[in-house]
Each structure stands twice: as C-alpha cells, then as structure tokens.
Design a protein around this motif. Sequence first.
Motif, PDB file in Angstrom:
ATOM      1  N   CYS A 289       0.857  -1.187   0.000  1.00  0.00           N
ATOM      2  CA  CYS A 289       0.000   0.000   0.000  1.00  0.00           C
ATOM      3  C   CYS A 289       0.895   1.240   0.000  1.00  0.00           C
ATOM      4  O   CYS A 289       1.877   1.306   0.742  1.00  0.00           O
ATOM      5  CB  CYS A 289      -0.885  -0.011   1.245  1.00  0.00           C
TER       6      CYS A 289
ATOM      7  N   CYS B 100       0.358   2.879   3.766  1.00  0.00           N
ATOM      8  CA  CYS B 100       0.699   2.219   5.033  1.00  0.00           C
ATOM      9  C   CYS B 100       1.712   1.083   4.877  1.00  0.00           C
ATOM     10  O   CYS B 100       2.153   0.502   5.854  1.00  0.00           O
ATOM     11  CB  CYS B 100      -0.559   1.701   5.717  1.00  0.00           C
TER      12      CYS B 100
ATOM     13  N   CYS C 262      -4.613   0.539   0.251  1.00  0.00           N
ATOM     14  CA  CYS C 262      -5.358  -0.614   0.772  1.00  0.00           C
ATOM     15  C   CYS C 262      -6.744  -0.242   1.294  1.00  0.00           C
ATOM     16  O   CYS C 262      -7.061   0.935   1.484  1.00  0.00           O
ATOM     17  CB  CYS C 262      -4.551  -1.301   1.875  1.00  0.00           C
TER      18      CYS C 262
ATOM     19  N   CYS D 229      -6.830   1.914   4.559  1.00  0.00           N
ATOM     20  CA  CYS D 229      -6.455   3.322   4.375  1.00  0.00           C
ATOM     21  C   CYS D 229      -7.555   4.147   3.721  1.00  0.00           C
ATOM     22  O   CYS D 229      -7.677   5.342   3.985  1.00  0.00           O
ATOM     23  CB  CYS D 229      -5.167   3.431   3.564  1.00  0.00           C
TER      24      CYS D 229
END
Length: 199
Positions: A57, A60, A69, A72
């Motif tokens: 991602c 993150c 993702c 998020c």
Amino acid sequence: MNFSPAIEELIEALRCLPGVGPKSAQRMTLHLLERDREGAESLAAALNEAVNKVDHCQRCRNFTELDVCEICIDPRRDATLICVVETPADVLAVEMSGSFKGIYYVLMGHLSPIDGIGPEEIGLNLFHQRIVDEQISEVILATNPTVEGEATAYYLIDLLQGEGVKVSRIAHGVPLGGELEYVDGSTLAHAFSGRRRVE
Ligand SMILES: [Zn+2]
C-alpha cells in the motif's frame, strides 16, 4: 547419486521457505511429485498470482492488491490515529481483537543494524513525512516486545519528539519476547486500552 535436474531445482527452490532445510525440502518435493500433482499445480499457480498481484500500500506499506489498501481508504476509520506494527500478520491480529478503529503503518520488519536494516528500510522516512504533512493526533507504537521491537519503538519516540503528536506504547499484557500475532484478541484489546503515553 542426484535426483534429476528439475527435482533438484524444486528442492533448492523450496528452501527459500523459513525453517525448511534440505531434508524437509526433499520430502516436500517427493510428496508433491508422487502424491499430489494437483496440489503442486495449484501451489505454483497461487504463488505466481500472489507474487504478481500483491504489492505494498502506498500509504501504510501493508500488502494489498490495490494502490492504497482497503483500511487506508475506509472513511469510517479514524485517520488521525496511526498504529505502528511490524508485520501484516500484526495488522490482522489487531483487527481481530476489534480494539482499534484507526489506521496502520506497517514497518515490514524492525530495526536491525546487524542485518543492515536501518530506518529507511522499514519506511521511517515516509512515516515521518506523513506525521509532518497530515493531521495525526496520536501514534500508537505496537511493535513487538522483543529487543528489536523495543529498540524500534524507542527510535520512533525519538523521531517524533517535537512533532506535536501524542505518542503511546501498548501495554504489555503482551508477553515479553512474544510476538503480536500470537497474542489472543482480549489480551491485545487490553494492551491497547492500557497503552501509556511516552511523548
Ligand atoms: Zn494502506
């Protein structure tokens, strides 16, 4: 005597798995070829698919098949609250405990100078930038209570000093030297609610 080249190659390839030595690699190879060709086919296909589709991602660093993702981009999550963990398995463990509604930052490891893993290798430059750029109210350090996990937490406390963000460390109902992913959900929930402020 050696096995045929293709068999030798498979034995060698299986040894990339953690904890798999030459003997077990040989056993797995012979098992797949002799007793489970179908399983071997689907293993090969699944490996191929995962390696091609799964990436990190962009926000993150957790594994995802998307650019950013699902956690998020979920608008129901509190994006001002970031929990720092070592691995994707830790994210799953915290999610299962149901005790956290913020977002994550996944280091994909911990500081380990001896193995050449410094702050940049675990994405701390990107993380620091996020803390500077975004409205983050609290960073919860949930690295493992191992020597390396603690060292990583202390490094982060130092890094975030003076950035105007509250920093806390999860309480250790988590057994010392234990890893988050093996801790049961209610212990983990207590560890979150009992987190203490460190900065
Ligand atoms: Zn993400």
